[in-house]
Write a protein that holds these residues in place. Structure first.
Motif, short mmCIF file in Angstrom:
data_model
loop_
_atom_site.label_atom_id
_atom_site.label_comp_id
_atom_site.label_asym_id
_atom_site.label_seq_id
_atom_site.Cartn_x
_atom_site.Cartn_y
_atom_site.Cartn_z
N UNK A 32 0.84 -1.19 0.00
CA UNK A 32 0.00 0.00 0.00
C UNK A 32 0.88 1.25 0.00
N UNK A 33 0.50 2.22 -0.82
CA UNK A 33 1.25 3.46 -0.92
C UNK A 33 0.29 4.64 -0.82
N UNK A 34 0.80 5.72 -0.25
CA UNK A 34 0.10 6.99 -0.27
C UNK A 34 0.94 7.96 -1.09
N UNK A 71 -2.37 3.68 -3.63
CA UNK A 71 -2.17 2.39 -4.30
C UNK A 71 -2.44 1.30 -3.28
N UNK A 72 -3.29 0.35 -3.64
CA UNK A 72 -3.63 -0.75 -2.74
C UNK A 72 -3.47 -2.08 -3.47
N UNK A 73 -3.47 -3.16 -2.69
CA UNK A 73 -3.39 -4.51 -3.26
C UNK A 73 -4.29 -5.43 -2.45
N UNK A 74 -4.87 -6.47 -3.09
CA UNK A 74 -5.70 -7.43 -2.36
C UNK A 74 -4.84 -8.30 -1.46
N UNK A 75 -5.46 -8.89 -0.44
CA UNK A 75 -4.72 -9.68 0.54
C UNK A 75 -4.30 -11.03 -0.01
N UNK A 76 -5.20 -11.78 -0.63
CA UNK A 76 -4.91 -13.14 -1.08
C UNK A 76 -5.15 -13.27 -2.58
N UNK A 108 -1.54 -13.99 -8.34
CA UNK A 108 -0.72 -12.99 -9.01
C UNK A 108 -0.63 -11.74 -8.15
N UNK A 109 0.38 -10.93 -8.42
CA UNK A 109 0.49 -9.62 -7.77
C UNK A 109 -0.44 -8.64 -8.48
N UNK A 110 -1.23 -7.91 -7.69
CA UNK A 110 -2.13 -6.90 -8.24
C UNK A 110 -1.95 -5.59 -7.48
N UNK A 111 -2.03 -4.48 -8.19
CA UNK A 111 -2.01 -3.16 -7.58
C UNK A 111 -3.11 -2.32 -8.23
N UNK A 112 -3.77 -1.50 -7.41
CA UNK A 112 -4.83 -0.63 -7.93
C UNK A 112 -4.47 0.82 -7.62
N UNK A 113 -4.33 1.61 -8.67
CA UNK A 113 -4.03 3.04 -8.51
C UNK A 113 -5.34 3.81 -8.49
#
Length: 209
Positions: free
Chosen positions: A48-50, A62-67, A70-75
């Protein structure tokens, strides 16, 4: 839109880019002045980024799901709207970016390693409409210990963004400081920085084996 008086750069890229806006994600993220952003990495198990300006005003998260396999990031923008979905391919350092929340939306770009064996890391970026073998942008390691990077246009020496990595100590969070040239899509540079962080993490793990 970010106000120019609130977005003075940390250092100005030495080579000016084209005077025409370079829109990758959306024209609203192409400012006619240099933009400085800080990506602060949260101290959680999630990626997670601010993202703020130099006056600590929120610009993106920027967030990502827990489980996930694949690696996922959402801007997301400051209002919580998802503008970009980043997904890493399995077993290799290759990221794809899709518009909005779903992978069924329009693909925007692919970021991958220039080659498997490198003294200094370089990462190639291909926009979705690129049918050649020549990349549109290139992330180049510019300092020692992966502390400084530049974003160039294709194979040229034209620098459109600079990224500096600051290691977190004690109660200070790890962060990236990005300076983006005028008319360059700064949301695009933020997305590249997020994939760069993952690349650095994987390289550190390989060195420790």
């Amino acid at each position: 839109m970010i106000h120019p008086q609130m977005m003075m750069p940390f250092t100005t890229p030495t080579t000016p880019p084209s005077p025409f806006p370079t829109t990758i994600i959306h024209p609203q993220y192409c400012a006619p002045y240099p933009v400085g952003l800080v990506l602060k990495k949260e101290k959680t198990i999630l990626h997670k980024y601010t993202v703020t300006d130099i006056n600590d005003n929120l610009v993106f998260t920027v967030t990502s799901p827990l489980l996930t396999i694949r690696e996922h990031r959402f801007l997301r923008d400051a209002h919580g709207n998802t503008i970009l979905h980043l997904r890493r391919e399995l077993f290799r350092d290759r990221w794809k970016a899709f518009r909005g929340q779903s992978m069924e939306q329009l693909e925007i770009f692919t970021r991958k390693e220039s080659s498997l064996f490198q003294l200094r890391t370089t990462l190639d970026v291909f926009l979705a409409n690129n049918t050649t073998r020549i990349c549109d942008f290139k992330l180049v390691e510019a300092g020692f210990f992966a502390r400084s990077w530049v974003v160039n246009i294709a194979e040229s020496d034209i620098v459109v963004a600079q990224i500096k990595h600051k290691v977190g100590r004690m109660f200070r969070r790890e962060k990236f400081m990005a300076t983006i040239s005028p008319n360059i899509d700064y949301a695009f540079i933020v997305a590249l920085t997020v994939t760069l962080d993952d690349c650095m993490k994987r390289r550190r793990k390989r060195r420790m084996r």
